[in-house]
Design a protein around this motif. Structure first.
Motif, PDB file in Angstrom:
ATOM      1  N   ILE A 108      21.850  33.254 101.124  1.00 26.58           N
ATOM      2  CA  ILE A 108      22.844  34.190 100.606  1.00 26.58           C
ATOM      3  C   ILE A 108      23.962  33.403  99.938  1.00 26.58           C
ATOM      4  CG2 ILE A 108      22.340  36.055 102.232  1.00 26.58           C
ATOM      5  CD1 ILE A 108      24.669  35.124 103.933  1.00 26.58           C
ATOM      6  N   ASP A 109      24.663  34.065  99.043  1.00 27.05           N
ATOM      7  CA  ASP A 109      25.777  33.436  98.331  1.00 27.05           C
ATOM      8  C   ASP A 109      27.103  33.943  98.866  1.00 27.05           C
ATOM      9  OD1 ASP A 109      24.123  31.992  96.613  1.00 27.05           O
ATOM     10  OD2 ASP A 109      24.067  33.595  95.124  1.00 27.05           O
ATOM     11  N   PHE A 110      28.009  33.013  99.076  1.00 25.03           N
ATOM     12  CA  PHE A 110      29.398  33.319  99.396  1.00 25.03           C
ATOM     13  C   PHE A 110      30.215  32.866  98.208  1.00 25.03           C
ATOM     14  CE2 PHE A 110      27.747  33.073 103.694  1.00 25.03           C
ATOM     15  CZ  PHE A 110      28.431  34.087 104.341  1.00 25.03           C
ATOM     16  N   SER A 111      31.169  33.683  97.795  1.00 27.98           N
ATOM     17  CA  SER A 111      32.039  33.275  96.698  1.00 27.98           C
ATOM     18  C   SER A 111      33.476  33.272  97.193  1.00 27.98           C
ATOM     19  CB  SER A 111      31.875  34.206  95.500  1.00 27.98           C
ATOM     20  OG  SER A 111      32.201  35.528  95.847  1.00 27.98           O
ATOM     21  N   LYS A 112      34.254  32.414  96.586  1.00 24.71           N
ATOM     22  CA  LYS A 112      35.681  32.376  96.902  1.00 24.71           C
ATOM     23  C   LYS A 112      36.451  31.992  95.655  1.00 24.71           C
ATOM     24  CE  LYS A 112      37.023  27.805  98.514  1.00 24.71           C
ATOM     25  NZ  LYS A 112      37.595  27.049  99.594  1.00 24.71           N
ATOM     26  N   ARG A 113      37.635  32.516  95.582  1.00 28.13           N
ATOM     27  CA  ARG A 113      38.520  32.175  94.476  1.00 28.13           C
ATOM     28  C   ARG A 113      39.039  30.754  94.695  1.00 28.13           C
ATOM     29  NH1 ARG A 113      38.613  37.068  92.561  1.00 28.13           N
ATOM     30  NH2 ARG A 113      39.258  38.910  93.660  1.00 28.13           N
ATOM     31  N   GLY A 114      39.317  30.068  93.636  1.00 26.93           N
ATOM     32  CA  GLY A 114      39.812  28.697  93.729  1.00 26.93           C
ATOM     33  C   GLY A 114      41.106  28.589  94.514  1.00 26.93           C
ATOM     34  N   SER A 115      41.909  29.655  94.536  1.00 24.63           N
ATOM     35  CA  SER A 115      43.187  29.631  95.236  1.00 24.63           C
ATOM     36  C   SER A 115      43.066  30.023  96.708  1.00 24.63           C
ATOM     37  CB  SER A 115      44.174  30.577  94.545  1.00 24.63           C
ATOM     38  OG  SER A 115      43.660  31.893  94.559  1.00 24.63           O
ATOM     39  N   CYS A 116      41.875  30.445  97.140  1.00 23.80           N
ATOM     40  CA  CYS A 116      41.669  30.889  98.522  1.00 23.80           C
ATOM     41  C   CYS A 116      41.847  29.725  99.483  1.00 23.80           C
ATOM     42  CB  CYS A 116      40.266  31.482  98.666  1.00 23.80           C
ATOM     43  SG  CYS A 116      39.905  32.064 100.322  1.00 23.80           S
ATOM     44  N   GLN A 117      42.475  29.987 100.626  1.00 23.88           N
ATOM     45  CA  GLN A 117      42.768  28.946 101.609  1.00 23.88           C
ATOM     46  C   GLN A 117      41.627  28.702 102.593  1.00 23.88           C
ATOM     47  OE1 GLN A 117      45.582  26.996 101.513  1.00 23.88           O
ATOM     48  NE2 GLN A 117      45.829  28.061  99.568  1.00 23.88           N
ATOM     49  N   SER A 118      40.496  29.389 102.449  1.00 21.81           N
ATOM     50  CA  SER A 118      39.384  29.152 103.364  1.00 21.81           C
ATOM     51  C   SER A 118      38.887  27.724 103.187  1.00 21.81           C
ATOM     52  CB  SER A 118      38.256  30.152 103.116  1.00 21.81           C
ATOM     53  OG  SER A 118      37.676  29.941 101.858  1.00 21.81           O
TER      54      SER A 118
END
Length: 87
Positions: free
Chosen positions: A25-35
């Motif tokens: 599965i794919d997870f996406s995150k924004r470049g600014s996300c702190q994860s």
């Protein structure tokens, strides 16, 4: 937007999508996300919502590195947690 492709190793609680072990599965995150940045060949506990089969790492997600060392305190806690909630 960053995208991580991960392999499902264990399902603790099934969400809206009927996942199976070994599914990718794919997870996406924004470049600014702190994860945290995910590393290859590491295992993680993911908790969050799937949105029509899409997964976003955002403020509503929880990610925890699942340690590999057998006597690691965090690993023992996560193993106990998983045993209580396995589908």
């Amino acid at each position: 937007m960053l995208t991580y492709t991960v392999e499902v190793k264990k399902i603790i609680k099934q969400g809206n999508k009927n996942l199976k072990v070994t599914d990718k599965i794919d997870f996406s995150k924004r470049g600014s996300c702190q994860s945290p940045d995910l590393k290859e060949r590491e295992e993680y506990l993911f908790m969050g919502l799937d949105n029509a089969g899409k997964y976003e790492l955002d403020q509503n997600s929880f990610i925890k590195l699942w340690p590999a060392q057998p006597n690691n305190k965090d690993k023992l806690i996560l193993d106990q947690f998983a045993d209580q909630f396995v589908c």
